[in-house]
Design an enzyme around this catalytic site. Sequence first.
Site, short mmCIF file in Angstrom:
data_model
loop_
_atom_site.label_atom_id
_atom_site.label_comp_id
_atom_site.label_asym_id
_atom_site.label_seq_id
_atom_site.Cartn_x
_atom_site.Cartn_y
_atom_site.Cartn_z
N LYS A 97 0.85 -1.18 0.00
CA LYS A 97 0.00 0.00 0.00
C LYS A 97 0.89 1.24 0.00
CE LYS A 97 -4.40 -1.40 2.06
NZ LYS A 97 -4.26 -2.85 1.85
N ASP A 131 -1.58 -2.03 -4.09
CA ASP A 131 -2.99 -2.14 -3.71
C ASP A 131 -3.66 -0.79 -3.86
OD1 ASP A 131 -5.17 -3.54 -2.91
OD2 ASP A 131 -4.51 -3.92 -0.87
N ARG A 179 -4.88 -6.32 -11.13
CA ARG A 179 -5.83 -7.11 -10.35
C ARG A 179 -7.14 -6.32 -10.39
NH1 ARG A 179 -4.46 -7.07 -4.38
NH2 ARG A 179 -2.80 -8.51 -4.97
N LYS A 182 -13.97 -5.89 -7.05
CA LYS A 182 -15.20 -5.10 -6.98
C LYS A 182 -14.98 -3.81 -6.18
CE LYS A 182 -18.47 -8.89 -7.53
NZ LYS A 182 -19.66 -9.61 -6.96
N GLY A 183 -14.20 -3.87 -5.09
CA GLY A 183 -13.92 -2.69 -4.27
C GLY A 183 -14.48 -2.84 -2.87
N ALA A 184 -13.73 -2.29 -1.88
CA ALA A 184 -14.10 -2.53 -0.48
C ALA A 184 -14.20 -1.27 0.37
CB ALA A 184 -13.07 -3.48 0.15
N HIS A 222 -14.66 -13.97 -5.17
CA HIS A 222 -15.11 -15.25 -4.63
C HIS A 222 -16.48 -15.60 -5.19
CE1 HIS A 222 -12.50 -13.40 -1.47
NE2 HIS A 222 -11.93 -14.58 -1.57
N ARG A 283 -12.69 -4.40 7.07
CA ARG A 283 -13.15 -4.28 5.68
C ARG A 283 -13.69 -5.60 5.16
NH1 ARG A 283 -8.77 -0.71 5.42
NH2 ARG A 283 -7.37 -2.22 4.46
N ARG A 284 -13.12 -6.71 5.64
CA ARG A 284 -13.66 -8.02 5.25
C ARG A 284 -15.05 -8.21 5.82
NH1 ARG A 284 -9.69 -7.06 3.09
NH2 ARG A 284 -11.31 -6.23 1.74
#
Length: 302
Positions: A97, A131, A179, A182-184, A222, A283-284
């Site tokens: 990052k 990232d 990569r 979708k985005g988080a 996923h 974030r997950r």
Amino acid sequence: MTISRSFFIFLSQNKTLTKGAKKWGIHLGASKVVAGEDIDEALTTIQSMNEQGLMATIDHLGEFITEKSEVEEAKQKTIEIIDSVYAKNVQSELTVKLTKLGLDIDTDYCIENMKEILQAAKEKQNFVNIDMEDYSRYEKTLNVLKTLRKEYDNVGTVLQGYLRRGLDDLDGLAEVPLRIVKGAYQEKEEVAFKDKHEVDANYFLMIQKHLQQEGFTAIGTHDHRIINAVKLFVEDQGIPYHTFEFQMLYGFRTELQLQLVQEGYNVRVYVPFGKEWYGYFMRRLAERPQNLVSVAKGMIAK
């Protein structure tokens, strides 16, 4: 009761909780998605995955650094990771990052730090992926990448399917390894799609477009529906398997990862580690609040 995505995004950006999380250690279920707090734990995990046919990209967690002393420490740690990956002979790239390497301090300073990292990676025949972070740093990140690509070809970045400009930005990145995810992050409606169907549609269009460009395509998802659609598209278009790979997160859908390997696809797993696990974990949860089940199991196991 439904816990909103924005709630977890808010928690991920709370500096007090982030600081406290270092003292807690990887508790509350985070160990299910973070491969330990040190490099040896992460490399052991990656060696095991390699044996099953899975590749990796390793990320020493941390972001939003504003002190040069901490940036220097992070840079040296990143170079040490490159050396460790080479010494252990594991199949793993690196993810970094830019806010951990000085982007919020000075762009030129960040670029010089990245050049040191890329040179170290080049000498060890490795690749570094930048990232993508929140939209306030989006343009800066692309500019840093374009500067670095003038000297180094072992660097790429991430584009996010929920951004309205994502499809157009592919035009200037046709030869760059990307990569696509979708985005988080929680972004404003003027820059990001909010409707899930719009996000999915734009995301798949971006995947299709880059698969037909020159740059290598990493498909970060996923979602079995997206994966199946990609399979059909590459077969229909005659796109060689060596020009793309599926990427998933450590701790998520392991059975699907192995199934794809058995079917002959390249699969790379994003493997995060480190004491700065809190923001990543939140974030997950923002992406999938049902992961709170894992948190509950983690608490019961203590």
